[in-house]
Design an enzyme around this catalytic site. Sequence first.
Site, PDB file in Angstrom:
ATOM      1  N   TYR A  67       0.847  -1.195   0.000  1.00 48.87           N
ATOM      2  CA  TYR A  67       0.000   0.000   0.000  1.00 48.87           C
ATOM      3  C   TYR A  67       0.881   1.244   0.000  1.00 48.87           C
ATOM      4  O   TYR A  67       0.370   2.359   0.013  1.00 48.87           O
ATOM      5  CB  TYR A  67      -0.908   0.060   1.238  1.00 48.87           C
TER       6      TYR A  67
ATOM      7  N   HIS B  35       3.843  -9.334   1.975  1.00 46.59           N
ATOM      8  CA  HIS B  35       2.376  -9.215   2.137  1.00 46.59           C
ATOM      9  C   HIS B  35       1.615 -10.485   1.784  1.00 46.59           C
ATOM     10  O   HIS B  35       0.557 -10.786   2.341  1.00 46.59           O
ATOM     11  CB  HIS B  35       1.900  -8.073   1.258  1.00 46.59           C
TER      12      HIS B  35
END
Length: 267
Positions: free
Chosen positions: A61, A68
């Site tokens: 992000y 992730h």
Amino acid sequence: MAIATFTTVEGLKDESFKLLSGHSIPAVGLGTWQSASKAFQSVKTAIVEAGYRHIDAAQEYGVQEEIHWPFHLKDGAHVPPRADEVLEFDMEGVWREMEKLVRDNLVRDIGICNYTNKKLDKLLSFATIKPSVCQMEMHPGWRNDKMLEACKKNGIHVTAHSPLGSGKRDLIRDERVQTIATKLNRTPAQVLMNWALQRGTSAIPKSTNEERIKQNIQVFGWDLPQEHFLILNTLPDQKRVLDGENLLVNKSEGPIRSVADIWDHED
Ligand code: A2P
């Protein structure tokens, strides 16, 4: 695999779940996926004005450095990766390093994200510190009951990401959710949040809007009546929205050739 959550105890709202470690995790957190340049202001609003003590962040992000998904991609890999950019994922090696962070008191809890039963079984076969949290997509359109059960059986707390649905499955505008919200004099988001909380999961709705950030944490002190809970708990057309296809699947080159490959062919 990621350190899924950041929590603080000071000022913790009453509404939290106990973790295997003995620490607590606030039941409602702020998602920052796609918040981009608005992330700073949203997080500030959430903490200072709305009382959040749980913020979800990840390198993808652009708001925090982590790994992730439970895959190992070459630095700077294309999206989706080319065949030679998908490397062997040393799950045990990564987990050992994460356990070290706990032992060295650098982090309080470690967790996993976007896992399958197969990957969880493998992790649990060697983990000396179990994950405190498993984060995954979860909303009435994708209950993901099998993973929820597996986590509960092992005492692993589940955090639901995208609890309001996402993209193609926008549950805020779902007629059934809206009907329940009208009956209870709540907003659709609050109904969806309470469904998540009543299942024993924490939830991290993303919002960059001040009013909605505040609204999404005003979900305590009332329950969804059983009849409404059951309606949401039996919605048909169960399907992941954030299935990773765009990020990871390379149909022609592989090695991840399909969404089913990402999720170890589990439904
Ligand atoms: P916004 O940030 O403008 O509030 P995602 O798809 O990433 O899971 O994000 C959830 C979506 O739901 C975002 O588009 C967010 O938009 C929106 N949203 C968050 N809270 C609410 C709410 N209380 N009511 C309506 N929409 C919401």
